[in-house]
Design a protein around this motif. Structure first.
Motif, PDB file in Angstrom:
ATOM      1  N   LEU A 105       0.968  -1.337  -0.062  1.00 54.13           N
ATOM      2  CA  LEU A 105       0.153  -0.089   0.112  1.00 54.13           C
ATOM      3  C   LEU A 105       0.727   1.385  -0.044  1.00 54.13           C
ATOM      4  O   LEU A 105       0.362   2.259  -0.554  1.00 54.13           O
ATOM      5  CB  LEU A 105      -0.927   0.057   1.187  1.00 54.13           C
ATOM      6  N   ARG A 106       2.190   1.235   0.748  1.00 52.60           N
ATOM      7  CA  ARG A 106       2.996   2.313   0.427  1.00 52.60           C
ATOM      8  C   ARG A 106       4.104   2.379  -0.316  1.00 52.60           C
ATOM      9  O   ARG A 106       4.839   3.307  -0.809  1.00 52.60           O
ATOM     10  CB  ARG A 106       3.367   2.638   2.195  1.00 52.60           C
ATOM     11  N   GLY A 107       4.576   1.232  -0.606  1.00 53.32           N
ATOM     12  CA  GLY A 107       5.859   1.191  -1.389  1.00 53.32           C
ATOM     13  C   GLY A 107       5.596   1.307  -2.748  1.00 53.32           C
ATOM     14  O   GLY A 107       4.434   1.329  -3.273  1.00 53.32           O
ATOM     15  N   GLU A 108       6.811   1.244  -3.604  1.00 55.36           N
ATOM     16  CA  GLU A 108       6.919   1.295  -4.888  1.00 55.36           C
ATOM     17  C   GLU A 108       6.993   0.025  -5.507  1.00 55.36           C
ATOM     18  O   GLU A 108       7.952  -0.385  -6.107  1.00 55.36           O
ATOM     19  CB  GLU A 108       7.979   2.193  -5.579  1.00 55.36           C
ATOM     20  N   CYS A 109       5.573  -0.686  -5.456  1.00 56.32           N
ATOM     21  CA  CYS A 109       5.527  -2.153  -5.763  1.00 56.32           C
ATOM     22  C   CYS A 109       4.827  -2.337  -6.896  1.00 56.32           C
ATOM     23  O   CYS A 109       4.301  -3.427  -7.263  1.00 56.32           O
ATOM     24  CB  CYS A 109       4.864  -2.699  -4.578  1.00 56.32           C
ATOM     25  N   VAL A 110       4.279  -1.159  -7.417  1.00 53.12           N
ATOM     26  CA  VAL A 110       3.538  -1.561  -8.564  1.00 53.12           C
ATOM     27  C   VAL A 110       4.288  -1.103 -10.028  1.00 53.12           C
ATOM     28  O   VAL A 110       4.756  -0.084 -10.150  1.00 53.12           O
ATOM     29  CB  VAL A 110       2.193  -0.491  -8.839  1.00 53.12           C
ATOM     30  N   THR A 111       4.655  -2.079 -10.853  1.00 50.11           N
ATOM     31  CA  THR A 111       5.429  -1.983 -12.184  1.00 50.11           C
ATOM     32  C   THR A 111       4.602  -1.956 -13.272  1.00 50.11           C
ATOM     33  O   THR A 111       3.824  -2.857 -13.730  1.00 50.11           O
ATOM     34  CB  THR A 111       6.497  -2.902 -12.129  1.00 50.11           C
ATOM     35  N   VAL A 112       4.477  -0.864 -14.046  1.00 50.69           N
ATOM     36  CA  VAL A 112       3.582  -0.675 -15.308  1.00 50.69           C
ATOM     37  C   VAL A 112       4.725  -0.870 -16.392  1.00 50.69           C
ATOM     38  O   VAL A 112       5.613   0.344 -16.595  1.00 50.69           O
ATOM     39  CB  VAL A 112       2.878   0.718 -15.261  1.00 50.69           C
ATOM     40  N   ALA A 113       4.370  -1.442 -17.424  1.00 42.88           N
ATOM     41  CA  ALA A 113       4.979  -1.463 -18.699  1.00 42.88           C
ATOM     42  C   ALA A 113       4.112  -1.036 -19.761  1.00 42.88           C
ATOM     43  O   ALA A 113       2.967  -1.663 -19.769  1.00 42.88           O
ATOM     44  CB  ALA A 113       5.603  -2.979 -18.754  1.00 42.88           C
ATOM     45  N   GLY A 114       4.598  -0.199 -20.741  1.00 44.17           N
ATOM     46  CA  GLY A 114       3.944   0.274 -21.807  1.00 44.17           C
ATOM     47  C   GLY A 114       4.411   0.096 -22.986  1.00 44.17           C
ATOM     48  O   GLY A 114       5.678  -0.208 -22.966  1.00 44.17           O
ATOM     49  N   SER A 115       3.856   0.326 -24.206  1.00 45.61           N
ATOM     50  CA  SER A 115       4.241  -0.122 -25.402  1.00 45.61           C
ATOM     51  C   SER A 115       5.297   0.967 -25.663  1.00 45.61           C
ATOM     52  O   SER A 115       5.189   2.021 -25.232  1.00 45.61           O
ATOM     53  CB  SER A 115       3.000   0.071 -26.469  1.00 45.61           C
ATOM     54  N   THR A 116       6.201   0.646 -26.708  1.00 48.19           N
ATOM     55  CA  THR A 116       6.944   1.569 -27.380  1.00 48.19           C
ATOM     56  C   THR A 116       6.492   3.073 -27.678  1.00 48.19           C
ATOM     57  O   THR A 116       6.740   4.056 -27.572  1.00 48.19           O
ATOM     58  CB  THR A 116       8.039   0.993 -28.082  1.00 48.19           C
ATOM     59  N   THR A 117       5.458   2.870 -28.629  1.00 47.88           N
ATOM     60  CA  THR A 117       4.698   3.925 -29.241  1.00 47.88           C
ATOM     61  C   THR A 117       3.935   4.405 -28.228  1.00 47.88           C
ATOM     62  O   THR A 117       4.201   6.095 -28.153  1.00 47.88           O
ATOM     63  CB  THR A 117       3.707   3.304 -30.244  1.00 47.88           C
ATOM     64  N   ALA A 118       3.306   4.041 -27.021  1.00 51.25           N
ATOM     65  CA  ALA A 118       2.447   4.804 -26.190  1.00 51.25           C
ATOM     66  C   ALA A 118       3.686   5.581 -25.379  1.00 51.25           C
ATOM     67  O   ALA A 118       3.447   6.753 -24.915  1.00 51.25           O
ATOM     68  CB  ALA A 118       1.509   3.916 -25.366  1.00 51.25           C
ATOM     69  N   THR A 119       4.837   4.861 -25.071  1.00 46.01           N
ATOM     70  CA  THR A 119       5.464   5.698 -24.142  1.00 46.01           C
ATOM     71  C   THR A 119       6.167   6.660 -24.741  1.00 46.01           C
ATOM     72  O   THR A 119       6.349   7.885 -24.178  1.00 46.01           O
ATOM     73  CB  THR A 119       6.421   4.639 -23.448  1.00 46.01           C
ATOM     74  N   ALA A 120       6.340   6.659 -25.839  1.00 45.78           N
ATOM     75  CA  ALA A 120       7.205   7.814 -26.989  1.00 45.78           C
ATOM     76  C   ALA A 120       6.346   8.829 -26.957  1.00 45.78           C
ATOM     77  O   ALA A 120       6.599   9.977 -26.990  1.00 45.78           O
ATOM     78  CB  ALA A 120       7.687   7.217 -28.154  1.00 45.78           C
ATOM     79  N   ASN A 121       4.916   8.542 -27.311  1.00 48.54           N
ATOM     80  CA  ASN A 121       4.002   9.746 -27.678  1.00 48.54           C
ATOM     81  C   ASN A 121       3.384  10.505 -26.354  1.00 48.54           C
ATOM     82  O   ASN A 121       3.071  11.627 -26.296  1.00 48.54           O
ATOM     83  CB  ASN A 121       2.947   9.255 -28.357  1.00 48.54           C
ATOM     84  N   ALA A 122       3.152   9.699 -25.150  1.00 48.80           N
ATOM     85  CA  ALA A 122       2.504   9.986 -24.132  1.00 48.80           C
ATOM     86  C   ALA A 122       3.697  10.947 -23.131  1.00 48.80           C
ATOM     87  O   ALA A 122       4.743  10.300 -23.183  1.00 48.80           O
ATOM     88  CB  ALA A 122       2.203   9.096 -23.235  1.00 48.80           C
ATOM     89  N   PRO A 123       3.415  11.741 -22.586  1.00 46.76           N
ATOM     90  CA  PRO A 123       4.192  12.538 -21.597  1.00 46.76           C
ATOM     91  C   PRO A 123       4.352  11.750 -20.563  1.00 46.76           C
ATOM     92  O   PRO A 123       3.519  11.125 -19.943  1.00 46.76           O
ATOM     93  CB  PRO A 123       3.476  13.902 -21.238  1.00 46.76           C
ATOM     94  N   THR A 124       5.858  11.613 -19.779  1.00 44.61           N
ATOM     95  CA  THR A 124       5.932  10.875 -18.794  1.00 44.61           C
ATOM     96  C   THR A 124       6.055  11.747 -17.408  1.00 44.61           C
ATOM     97  O   THR A 124       6.310  12.933 -17.633  1.00 44.61           O
ATOM     98  CB  THR A 124       7.187  10.147 -18.903  1.00 44.61           C
ATOM     99  N   LEU A 125       6.115  11.027 -16.485  1.00 44.68           N
ATOM    100  CA  LEU A 125       5.960  11.694 -14.995  1.00 44.68           C
ATOM    101  C   LEU A 125       7.296  12.420 -14.630  1.00 44.68           C
ATOM    102  O   LEU A 125       7.394  13.613 -14.507  1.00 44.68           O
ATOM    103  CB  LEU A 125       5.644  10.633 -13.901  1.00 44.68           C
ATOM    104  N   HIS A 126       8.331  11.702 -14.956  1.00 45.66           N
ATOM    105  CA  HIS A 126       9.604  12.322 -14.556  1.00 45.66           C
ATOM    106  C   HIS A 126      10.629  12.562 -15.942  1.00 45.66           C
ATOM    107  O   HIS A 126      11.639  12.718 -15.794  1.00 45.66           O
ATOM    108  CB  HIS A 126      10.122  11.299 -13.640  1.00 45.66           C
ATOM    109  N   GLY A 127       9.996  12.378 -16.929  1.00 48.81           N
ATOM    110  CA  GLY A 127      10.586  12.564 -18.224  1.00 48.81           C
ATOM    111  C   GLY A 127      11.864  11.547 -18.475  1.00 48.81           C
ATOM    112  O   GLY A 127      12.818  11.599 -19.376  1.00 48.81           O
TER     113      GLY A 127
END
Length: 441
Positions: A105-127
């Motif tokens: 509930l508190r730790g960074e335990c959720v890993t999200v994998a996105g497609s190359t196209t989606a990750t390239a086109n969408a703005p990322t949280l930390h760049g």
């Protein structure tokens, strides 16, 4: 709460239950928002439209953001489901369960994998641009809120422009078509009348405007200053408003031409009457000038011009335009002719007044002489030899032809002065002008 793990103090059962309730409410709210975005009319229109320019660029980014949103939501749902399963193992969670729940509930335990196209086109949280990233549930909610707000803003903005401008452009185009048909009926056509050229230009502009609004709606959006809410702003109607005003100007001009068609005959009749009256007045002035030259001596009489042949020619042209239904040409010609005809009648009247001025002066002197004679008779002085002599002298001058007005005026003044001496009143000034009426009538 005394046990400490990698993520800080281990949560107790109450804290875990409260956190799960809060995360469950957030999960429900996010799911509702995502489904509403998925069903939004603007999003469906964007998916099916052939986009260009700014809208194409932003929709490519928004599509990628929406794809990531669902990936983040699925990961969030899986983590929440796992936490609920761990909590449901026992009524009273063990220390190991609480440690695991705290980490989940508190730790960074959720890993999200996105497609190359989606990750390239969408703005990322930390760049970072990485294909996968680990989040805590709180950070994942914040990330989804950011992506949702930017995606919703793009969808709502495009939908607002499409809802406002194309329908208004279509209504204006329909009005334009009616105006064009009306214009053709009165001879206002491109290349023959400026209003016809304006109609063609407005048609081209509206056609191009509609095409661009459909393909690039974001190019016609004015964001509200200081507003961060999705869709904050209004459609930019500058071009539309300008063409609407231009069409209104053309419509007024067409209405003026229609008015000409309705009352052209009456206006032509009135013009003929004005010019006829001007001709008669000039003829009267020419006749009066001959009379003045014959009856008045030592007087400057102005010349009288001939009839306005140019106006008669323009009047004939106007009649020709009417016969051939060339209303767009008749309208400005009639307006110009009406002003010129009024001026011509005024000029003719002024000419007649100037020519007959010497006759008016003679009539004024005759009236003054007769008035003093009547006054002399009332005082019983009608048989006075001096007064009779001076009256006869003045009368001969005023009733002879040609009459010298300067000499006649002096004779009338001498008669007035002699009568004034008999009356015992003030003497009549010897330098009075022809229109001097200061004598005692």
């Amino acid at each position: 709460m005394g046990v400490t793990g990698a993520t800080g103090p281990v949560m107790d059962r109450d804290e875990v239950d409260r956190a799960l309730a809060r995360l469950g409410a957030e999960h429900e709210a996010i799911e509702t928002s995502l489904l509403a975005l998925q069903d939004h009319a603007g999003r469906r229109l964007l998916e099916g439209a052939e986009l260009t320019g700014t809208t194409e660029e932003r929709w490519t980014s928004a599509e990628a953001s929406i794809t990531l949103l669902w990936a983040y939501f699925d990961a969030y749902s899986d983590a929440l489901r796992s936490a609920r399963e761990i909590r449901s193992r026992r009524r009273w969670s063990s220390r190991e369960d609480l440690v695991e729940l705290t980490e989940l509930l508190r730790g960074e335990c959720v890993t999200v994998a996105g497609s190359t196209t989606a990750t390239a086109n969408a703005p990322t949280l930390h760049g970072t641009g990485r294909l996968s990233q680990a989040y805590s549930l709180a950070a994942l909610v914040e990330r989804m809120n950011e992506l949702y707000a930017s995606s919703l803003d793009m969808v709502v903005t495009a939908d607002a422009v499409w809802s406002a401008l194309p329908a208004r452009i279509d209504l204006l185009a329909a009005e334009l078509q009616r105006t064009r048909q009306l214009a053709h009926s009165v001879g206002v056509r491109p290349g023959e009348h400026p209003a016809g050229d304006d109609l063609e230009r407005i048609t081209r502009t509206l056609t191009a405007l509609r095409e661009r609004v459909i393909s690039d709606p974001l190019a016609f959006w004015l964001p509200a200053q200081g507003s961060s809410a999705p869709g904050g702003g209004r459609p930019d109607t500058t071009v539309y408003d300008r063409e609407a005003r231009a069409l209104e100007d053309v419509r007024r001009e067409i209405d003026a031409v229609l008015t000409v068609r309705q009352d052209a005959e009456a206006r032509l009749v009135n013009l003929r009457d004005l010019l006829s009256r001007a001709d008669r007045t000039l003829a009267e002035a020419r006749s009066a000038r001959g009379e003045v030259l014959a009856k008045i001596a030592a007087s400057e009489v102005p010349a009288v011009s001939g009839p306005p042949t140019a106006l008669q020619e323009q009047l004939a042209t106007a009649a020709e335009y009417r016969r051939h239904a060339q209303w767009h040409r008749l309208s400005p010609l009639l307006e110009a002719l009406e002003a010129k005809a009024e001026d011509e009648l005024m000029r003719a009247r002024e000419s007649l007044t100037a020519v007959t001025q010497p006759l008016a002066v003679r009539a004024e002197l005759r009236g003054r002489l007769d008035a003093y004679k009547a006054k002399v008779a009332r005082h019983g002085l009608a048989e006075d030899p001096l007064l009779i002599e001076r009256y006869d002298a003045a009368r001969r001058m005023l009733w002879s032809a040609p009459c010298d007005l300067r000499v006649a005026e002096q004779a009338v003044l001498r008669y007035q002065q002699a009568a004034a001496e008999f009356f015992g009143g003030p003497r009549v000034p010897g330098q009075a002008g022809p229109s001097d009426r200061r004598g005692d009538y």
